[in-house]
Design an enzyme around this catalytic site. Structure first.
Site, PDB file in Angstrom:
ATOM      1  CG  HIS A  36      -3.171 -74.010 -35.106  1.00 32.11           C
ATOM      2  ND1 HIS A  36      -4.343 -74.994 -35.324  1.00 32.11           N
ATOM      3  CD2 HIS A  36      -2.530 -73.901 -35.224  1.00 32.11           C
ATOM      4  CE1 HIS A  36      -3.736 -74.765 -36.968  1.00 32.11           C
ATOM      5  NE2 HIS A  36      -3.695 -73.933 -37.180  1.00 32.11           N
ATOM      6  CG  ASP A  70       2.117 -66.806 -36.190  1.00 32.57           C
ATOM      7  OD1 ASP A  70       2.362 -66.961 -37.178  1.00 32.57           O
ATOM      8  OD2 ASP A  70       0.354 -66.689 -36.120  1.00 32.57           O
TER       9      ASP A  70
HETATM   10  N1  ACO Z   1      -2.891 -68.740 -24.562  1.00 36.94           N
HETATM   11  C1  ACO Z   1      -4.248 -68.331 -23.476  1.00 36.94           C
HETATM   12  N2  ACO Z   1      -5.554 -69.375 -23.509  1.00 36.94           N
HETATM   13  C2  ACO Z   1      -5.684 -70.053 -24.329  1.00 36.94           C
HETATM   14  C3  ACO Z   1      -4.987 -69.739 -26.041  1.00 36.94           C
HETATM   15  C4  ACO Z   1      -3.696 -68.864 -25.826  1.00 36.94           C
HETATM   16  N3  ACO Z   1      -3.041 -68.993 -26.968  1.00 36.94           N
HETATM   17  N4  ACO Z   1      -5.546 -70.501 -26.323  1.00 36.94           N
HETATM   18  C5  ACO Z   1      -6.315 -71.214 -26.808  1.00 36.94           C
HETATM   19  N5  ACO Z   1      -6.157 -70.250 -25.474  1.00 36.94           N
HETATM   20  C6  ACO Z   1      -7.572 -71.670 -24.274  1.00 36.94           C
HETATM   21  C7  ACO Z   1      -8.890 -70.519 -24.465  1.00 36.94           C
HETATM   22  O1  ACO Z   1      -8.990 -69.221 -23.530  1.00 36.94           O
HETATM   23  C8  ACO Z   1     -10.159 -71.319 -24.224  1.00 36.94           C
HETATM   24  O2  ACO Z   1     -10.152 -71.275 -22.894  1.00 36.94           O
HETATM   25  P1  ACO Z   1     -11.501 -71.540 -22.696  1.00 36.94           P
HETATM   26  O3  ACO Z   1     -11.606 -73.415 -23.002  1.00 36.94           O
HETATM   27  O4  ACO Z   1     -11.375 -71.506 -21.075  1.00 36.94           O
HETATM   28  O5  ACO Z   1     -12.551 -70.762 -22.644  1.00 36.94           O
HETATM   29  C9  ACO Z   1      -9.402 -72.785 -24.670  1.00 36.94           C
HETATM   30  O6  ACO Z   1      -8.016 -72.333 -24.352  1.00 36.94           O
HETATM   31  C10 ACO Z   1      -9.509 -72.394 -26.184  1.00 36.94           C
HETATM   32  O7  ACO Z   1      -9.853 -72.207 -27.193  1.00 36.94           O
HETATM   33  P2  ACO Z   1     -10.483 -71.931 -28.036  1.00 36.94           P
HETATM   34  O8  ACO Z   1     -10.701 -70.176 -29.007  1.00 36.94           O
HETATM   35  O9  ACO Z   1     -12.048 -72.431 -28.544  1.00 36.94           O
HETATM   36  O10 ACO Z   1      -9.420 -72.446 -28.657  1.00 36.94           O
HETATM   37  P3  ACO Z   1      -9.140 -72.965 -30.733  1.00 36.94           P
HETATM   38  O11 ACO Z   1      -8.557 -73.831 -30.432  1.00 36.94           O
HETATM   39  O12 ACO Z   1     -10.825 -72.427 -31.231  1.00 36.94           O
HETATM   40  O13 ACO Z   1      -8.082 -71.444 -30.584  1.00 36.94           O
HETATM   41  C11 ACO Z   1      -6.801 -70.115 -31.700  1.00 36.94           C
HETATM   42  C12 ACO Z   1      -7.814 -71.125 -31.090  1.00 36.94           C
HETATM   43  C13 ACO Z   1      -7.843 -69.043 -32.255  1.00 36.94           C
HETATM   44  C14 ACO Z   1      -5.440 -69.458 -32.527  1.00 36.94           C
HETATM   45  C15 ACO Z   1      -6.186 -69.514 -30.049  1.00 36.94           C
HETATM   46  O14 ACO Z   1      -5.316 -70.785 -29.694  1.00 36.94           O
HETATM   47  C16 ACO Z   1      -5.427 -68.278 -29.844  1.00 36.94           C
HETATM   48  O15 ACO Z   1      -6.402 -67.034 -30.223  1.00 36.94           O
HETATM   49  N6  ACO Z   1      -4.470 -67.879 -29.655  1.00 36.94           N
HETATM   50  C17 ACO Z   1      -3.212 -66.900 -29.837  1.00 36.94           C
HETATM   51  C18 ACO Z   1      -3.713 -66.436 -31.005  1.00 36.94           C
HETATM   52  C19 ACO Z   1      -2.741 -67.019 -32.395  1.00 36.94           C
HETATM   53  O16 ACO Z   1      -1.383 -67.134 -32.119  1.00 36.94           O
HETATM   54  N7  ACO Z   1      -3.166 -67.370 -33.423  1.00 36.94           N
HETATM   55  C20 ACO Z   1      -2.169 -68.008 -34.605  1.00 36.94           C
HETATM   56  C21 ACO Z   1      -2.878 -69.265 -34.309  1.00 36.94           C
HETATM   57  S1  ACO Z   1      -1.907 -69.950 -36.327  1.00 36.94           S
HETATM   58  C22 ACO Z   1      -2.265 -69.059 -37.435  1.00 36.94           C
HETATM   59  O17 ACO Z   1      -3.521 -68.777 -37.706  1.00 36.94           O
HETATM   60  C23 ACO Z   1      -1.576 -68.314 -38.672  1.00 36.94           C
END
Ligand code: ACO
Length: 387
Positions: free
Chosen positions: A258, A314
């Site tokens: 998140h 989710d």
């Molecule tokens: N699975 C694997 N790795 C992940 C995940 C994940 N679900 N989420 C984050 N990471 C990793 C990223 O690859 C990144 O790695 P890096 O630093 O080596 O590049 C690191 O964690 C940080 O990721 P960011 O995208 O910068 O983190 P952010 O906090 O912005 O991401 C997000 C939030 C977009 C929700 C992300 O966690 C994600 O893509 N999750 C999966 C999609 C999802 O479940 N979305 C629903 C969110 S809740 C909602 O909107 C209702």
């Protein structure tokens, strides 16, 4: 020059009185009230009133609000007829976005005074479930079920979908799901709604834009993707290999992570418990598989990147909706049934904030990194001279 503030992470863009997230403590507050308190003691209707009007309603206010919601549940028959002309395999989020925008063609779009905006908000909140249920019935080749004025918002939606009144336990579970999804500060879809509203566009237009933002898999679309993932994995013994394989390829595990919470999302905690309870009842494997997805992702994240990761809203809603027999591709539209309350509250706040600093038209800056041929610009060549 380098772009700062990519994705606007951590940038404050407006004041809001509607909700607050404490990402460190894992708390979500609606208008001063803890979400966990609301899920235990409130109903969707009462929470919707709170989000819209800033206070919990008196009995009389709640009765009047309920009556308005119930009256507004119908959608034009002509709209249902138009829905019948759509491809049956169209994405339900595309259908929802289109028909929410289309509401403006049936109802007065006037949006210059606050009372009219509240009426539009109530109308929208009441009609979104009817649009989704009508679509579901039509694509299944079934008769559309009209709303039942004796039923709650949660029960009525399930009734319009399945043609049968849900039992009280199922109604309560679904009601809690609706409370949990109703608002979440400046998430992608809400910010979209506010941004569109900041141009003084109307409620239906701003909300349909928000539906577009919600549909993406990094936002609301994740709950549909989670269920597809669970179905693909199929059984608990396959979880570890599946997750390790995806994460080793740098792929994201839907339902995990998140942008704001640095600890367990409080909504995920409630949904996890509800999913567990339903699994006890239905004896289906989806809760257990989801839990294994959670623990494996946490372990792999630690191993691969030395970082913490937690489930988001989710992860457990997917198995929960599946056990409620809701078609997988309706997971995200169901999110919209609830989140439309937050969008409407934010649209009204964006347009009618009384105190300074007043909202302004959103207009961020971009860093131009495109072609540069010198101060005079690039030489324009006619088509015949271009290679
Ligand atoms: N699975 C694997 N790795 C992940 C995940 C994940 N679900 N989420 C984050 N990471 C990793 C990223 O690859 C990144 O790695 P890096 O630093 O080596 O590049 C690191 O964690 C940080 O990721 P960011 O995208 O910068 O983190 P952010 O906090 O912005 O991401 C997000 C939030 C977009 C929700 C992300 O966690 C994600 O893509 N999750 C999966 C999609 C999802 O479940 N979305 C629903 C969110 S809740 C909602 O909107 C209702």
């Amino acid at each position: 020059m380098e772009t700062k503030n990519i994705g606007l992470r951590g940038i404050e863009v407006a004041d809001t009185k509607i909700s607050h997230i404490d990402g460190e403590k894992g708390k979500l507050i609606y208008r001063g009230y803890d979400i966990l308190d609301l899920t235990e003691n409130s109903t969707f209707e009462e929470t919707a009133y709170l989000l819209l009007y800033d206070n919990l309603p008196t009995q009389q206010q709640l009765d009047e609000f309920n009556a308005k919601l119930v009256e507004a549940r119908y959608i034009p028959k002509q709209m249902q007829k138009n829905m019948g002309n759509w491809r049956k395999d169209a994405d339900p989020m595309d259908m929802l976005q289109a028909f929410v925008a289309a509401l403006a063609g049936y109802y007065d779009e006037e949006f210059s005074n606050k009372d009219a905006s509240y009426d539009k908000a109530i109308s929208l909140i009441a009609k979104v479930p009817t649009i989704i249920a009508s679509w579901q019935r039509l694509r299944d080749g079934l008769e559309i079920v009209d709303p039942d004025p004796t039923l709650s918002h949660a029960a009525n939606f399930l009734y319009m979908m399945f043609g049968e009144k849900p039992d009280p336990e199922v109604e309560k579970i679904f009601d809690v799901c609706l409370i949990l999804h109703a608002d979440h500060t400046f998430n992608a879809s809400t910010f979209t709604a506010r941004q569109v509203a900041s141009t003084r566009a109307h409620m239906f237009s701003a909300s349909s834009a928000a539906i577009g933002a919600l549909s993406g898999e990094l936002h609301g679309g994740a709950n549909t993707e989670v269920m597809k993932m669970l179905l693909e994995i199929g059984s608990i013994d396959k979880v570890e290999d599946w997750i390790k394989d995806k994460m080793s390829k740098g792929e994201r595990i839907m339902g995990m992570g998140h942008a704001v919470y640095k600890t367990y999302d409080p909504r995920a905690q409630v949904l996890k418990e509800l999913s567990r309870k339903l699994a006890d009842k239905t004896k289906e494997p989806w809760y257990a598989i989801t839990e294994k997805v959670e623990t494996t992702t946490i372990e792999e994240m630690k191993k691969q990147k030395g970082k913490d990761i937690y489930p988001n809203v989710d992860l457990y809603s997917a198995s929960l909706y599946y056990m409620l027999k809701i078609p997988v591709d309706l997971n995200t539209p169901i999110f919209a049934i609830s989140r439309v309350v937050g969008w409407a509250a934010h649209i009204i706040e964006e347009k009618f904030a009384e105190a300074a600093p007043k909202p302004a038209l959103y207009r961020p800056k971009a860093v131009y990194v495109g072609k540069y041929c010198g101060p005079e610009g690039c030489e324009y060549k006619t088509l015949d001279l271009r290679k």
